[in-house]
Every structure is written in structure tokens, then in C-alpha cells.
Design an enzyme around this catalytic site. Structure first.
Site, PDB file in Angstrom:
ATOM      1  N   LYS A  45       7.316  44.955 -11.385  1.00 40.80           N
ATOM      2  CA  LYS A  45       7.546  43.751 -12.193  1.00 40.80           C
ATOM      3  C   LYS A  45       6.360  43.485 -13.118  1.00 40.80           C
ATOM      4  O   LYS A  45       6.524  43.088 -14.271  1.00 40.80           O
ATOM      5  CB  LYS A  45       7.777  42.537 -11.279  1.00 40.80           C
ATOM      6  CG  LYS A  45       9.128  42.570 -10.589  1.00 40.80           C
ATOM      7  CD  LYS A  45       9.244  41.524  -9.492  1.00 40.80           C
ATOM      8  CE  LYS A  45      10.543  41.735  -8.714  1.00 40.80           C
ATOM      9  NZ  LYS A  45      10.642  40.920  -7.502  1.00 40.80           N
ATOM     10  N   GLN A  89       8.257  36.331  -3.811  1.00 35.25           N
ATOM     11  CA  GLN A  89       8.740  37.648  -3.382  1.00 35.25           C
ATOM     12  C   GLN A  89       9.234  37.582  -1.929  1.00 35.25           C
ATOM     13  O   GLN A  89       8.499  37.162  -1.036  1.00 35.25           O
ATOM     14  CB  GLN A  89       7.606  38.678  -3.529  1.00 35.25           C
ATOM     15  CG  GLN A  89       7.995  40.090  -3.174  1.00 35.25           C
ATOM     16  CD  GLN A  89       9.010  40.702  -4.143  1.00 35.25           C
ATOM     17  OE1 GLN A  89       8.881  40.577  -5.348  1.00 35.25           O
ATOM     18  NE2 GLN A  89      10.033  41.344  -3.607  1.00 35.25           N
ATOM     19  N   ASP A 112      14.745  33.866 -10.290  1.00 29.12           N
ATOM     20  CA  ASP A 112      15.582  34.702  -9.429  1.00 29.12           C
ATOM     21  C   ASP A 112      17.030  34.209  -9.435  1.00 29.12           C
ATOM     22  O   ASP A 112      17.931  34.939  -9.006  1.00 29.12           O
ATOM     23  CB  ASP A 112      15.057  34.665  -7.982  1.00 29.12           C
ATOM     24  CG  ASP A 112      14.117  35.826  -7.692  1.00 29.12           C
ATOM     25  OD1 ASP A 112      14.294  36.887  -8.300  1.00 29.12           O
ATOM     26  OD2 ASP A 112      13.211  35.658  -6.853  1.00 29.12           O
TER      27      ASP A 112
END
Ligand code: NAP
Length: 263
Positions: A45, A89, A112
Site C-alpha cells: 500500500k 490494518q 476501507d
């Protein structure tokens, strides 16, 4: 076009779009779990952000972080204006409840797309849908089978396919083998997201012009494996690695840009 080529092309378009923005978009990645898979995903990422000219900051917390401490940080990120969006995460250490964390992230910052009130779709199904559309896969009135019913992949994937007027069937671990074989035999699009390496194999029959999207990633002694064996003889079959993982990474930045719109 292969997924790698498609991702490269989209990245160039995003980079161009970002270069025209008055303020560089920015995101924070919060990491609590120091496991090798999380480290690899975060590395990817951060690399993408650099390539796209997007500011990305990794905020690494110790494994012993309590839920309270993480919620305090999330509250700061929700209310501050240093970052346009952020992610936490997953997975998180056992002392932290993942659902509570997903609900604590403001939908205005949730790249997300996990929050139930988020206007964005979670990255994996979003990335897959964008790719299917790009490849001009016919969706309207087609039979789509989604295997797996998780909140981050299976369910939102089924919703996106339904929004495109597919006839959607969701299968799961309690589906009988004969039923699964019947649905698969008639499927135009199969999305498999179960984490069982090689589950889709020659036991099943597939339409030759169907599309198989392989979401599964399992680390085995022979390396990374998808939920389907290779070369099932269909029109499109996404590879693992180098498939849905790349689409998911791309969708993260597409979601970030959507959050910055109108700012
Ligand atoms: P998950 O939350 O563990 O859900 C797995 C789903 O698979 C469950 O709904 C389960 O059914 C179903 N299932 C398990 N065994 C099955 C079987 N034998 N037959 C039919 N259904 C079965 O997993 P997830 O988070 O959705 O992830 C699924 C896979 O995708 C994992 O390998 C994960 O690493 C991968 N993944 C990849 C990406 C990417 O970017 N490439 C992103 C996310 C996830 P029940 O509900 O009945 O238990």
C-alpha cells in the site's frame, strides 16, 4: 488485458488526476499487528501511494495496544484534518474487538468502506467490479455465484453484482456439494472467496465462456495459492498472486479519492 496491465493503466490515470488536485490527498495506515502478512500488505500500500504521489503515513502501535488506546487514536484521526482518510490494518491482536474498531471509524474517513453507513464499497468487491466492467463482462441478467459470505468480501460482492442486475446466488460452507455443483455448472460469473486452496477444481463443470474471479489467498508450502486450481478452461480466470490482490490495492486509492471529492 491482464490485471497487471489494467492496474498499471488505472494507476497512470489516478496519478494524472492527483497531479491536477490543489492539495495532495493523504491517508494514514494504522498497524497494531506485526505479522508478516500485514507487513507485506502495508508495504504494498505504501509503495502504491508513493507511485501515485499520495501522502501515506504508517502509524505503528505496539502489539500490546489496548482497545481503549486504539479507539483514542481513531477518535483523533476521525476529527483531525491531517488525513483525508485512514485504515486500520486487520487482523488485530486478540485483546481488540475488530467489529468495534470498524464501527468506530467515521464513514467520512473510512477508505476501507467497512462501516455500515459508509457510502463506499469495501475495496475487494469494488476492485473486482471495476475490473469486470473494464473487461466488458456482461452482467445484466447473468447468473453470478458468490462462494463465501463474509462481510468484507462475499456479501458486498453479491450486493454489487445484484446492483448490476445479475441473478445472484451466495454459497457457503453449509451448501451441499450437489447443490454447489449445480449452481457452478450454470454460472456465468463465479467469485470464490473462501480461503481453501484449490477448492474449485475438476470436480466441477464450468461454462467455457464463464468468468472465475479467485479472491482466495492461502500461504502453503508451495507458495501463495488461490481458491481455484489453474487453467479451468473458462474465458477469464484471475490469477493468484497478481490478481484480486492488485485490484483491492487499487480500489483503496479509488476510495480515498472519492472521499476527497468536494474538499
Ligand atoms: P472469511 O471471513 O474467513 O469467510 C470465508 C467464507 O468462506 C465463509 O463465508 C465460509 O462459510 C466460506 N467457506 C469456507 N469454507 C467453505 C467451503 N468448503 N465451501 C464453501 N464455502 C466455504 O474469509 P474472507 O475474509 O472473506 O476471505 C476469503 C479469502 O479471500 C481468504 O483466503 C482471504 O485471504 C482472501 N482475501 C483476499 C483479498 C485480496 O485482496 N485478494 C481480500 C480479502 C480476502 P461460512 O460462512 O458458512 O463459515
Amino acid at each position: 488485458m491482464t490485471i497487471k496491465e489494467y492496474v498499471l493503466k488505472r494507476k497512470q490515470e489516478i496519478k494524472q488526476y492527483v497531479s491536477c488536485m490543489q492539495k495532495k490527498p493523504s491517508l494514514a495506515i494504522v498497524q497494531v499487528n506485526d505479522d508478516p502478512a500485514s507487513n507485506a500488505y502495508i508495504k504494498g500500500k505504501l509503495k502504491d501511494a508513493e507511485e501515485l504521489n499520495i501522502n501515506a503515513k504508517l502509524i505503528k502501535l505496539p502489539q500490546s495496544t489496548t482497545q481503549e488506546e486504539l479507539l483514542t487514536l481513531i477518535n483523533k484521526l476521525n476529527n483531525g484534518d491531517n488525513y483525508d482518510g485512514f485504515i486500520v490494518q486487520m487482523p488485530l491482536p486478540n485483546q481488540i474487538n475488530e467489529e468495534a474498531i470498524k464501527l468506530a471509524i467515521s464513514p467520512k474517513k473510512d477508505i476501507d468502506g467497512f462501516h455500515p453507513l459508509s457510502t463506499l464499497s469495501p475495496c475487494t468487491p469494488k476492485g473486482i467490479m471495476n475490473y469486470l466492467k473494464y473487461e466488458n463482462v456482461e452482467l445484466l441478467g447473468k447468473n453470478a455465484v458468490v462462494i463465501g459470505r463474509s462481510n468484507i468480501v462475499g456479501k458486498p460482492m453479491a450486493k454489487l453484482l445484484l446492483n448490476e442486475s445479475c441473478n445472484v446466488t451466495i454459497l457457503h460452507s453449509k451448501t451441499k456439494f450437489e447443490d454447489m455443483a449445480n449452481y457452478i455448472k450454470n454460472a456465468d460469473i463465479i467469485v470464490v472467496a473462501i480461503g481453501r486452496p484449490g477448492f474449485l477444481d475438476k470436480r466441477f463443470n464450468y461454462k467455457p465462456d464463464s468468468v472465475i474471479v479467485d479472491v482466495g489467498i492461502s500461504r502453503t508450502d508451495e507458495g501463495l495459492k488461490g481458491d481455484a486450481i489453474k487453467d479451468l478452461g473458462v474465458k477469464i480466470q484471475t490469477p493468484v498472486p497478481g490478481g484480486v490482490g492488485l485490484l483491492t490495492r487499487l480500489a483503496l486509492y479509488e476510495n480515498l479519492l472519492e472521499l476527497t471529492k468536494g474538499k
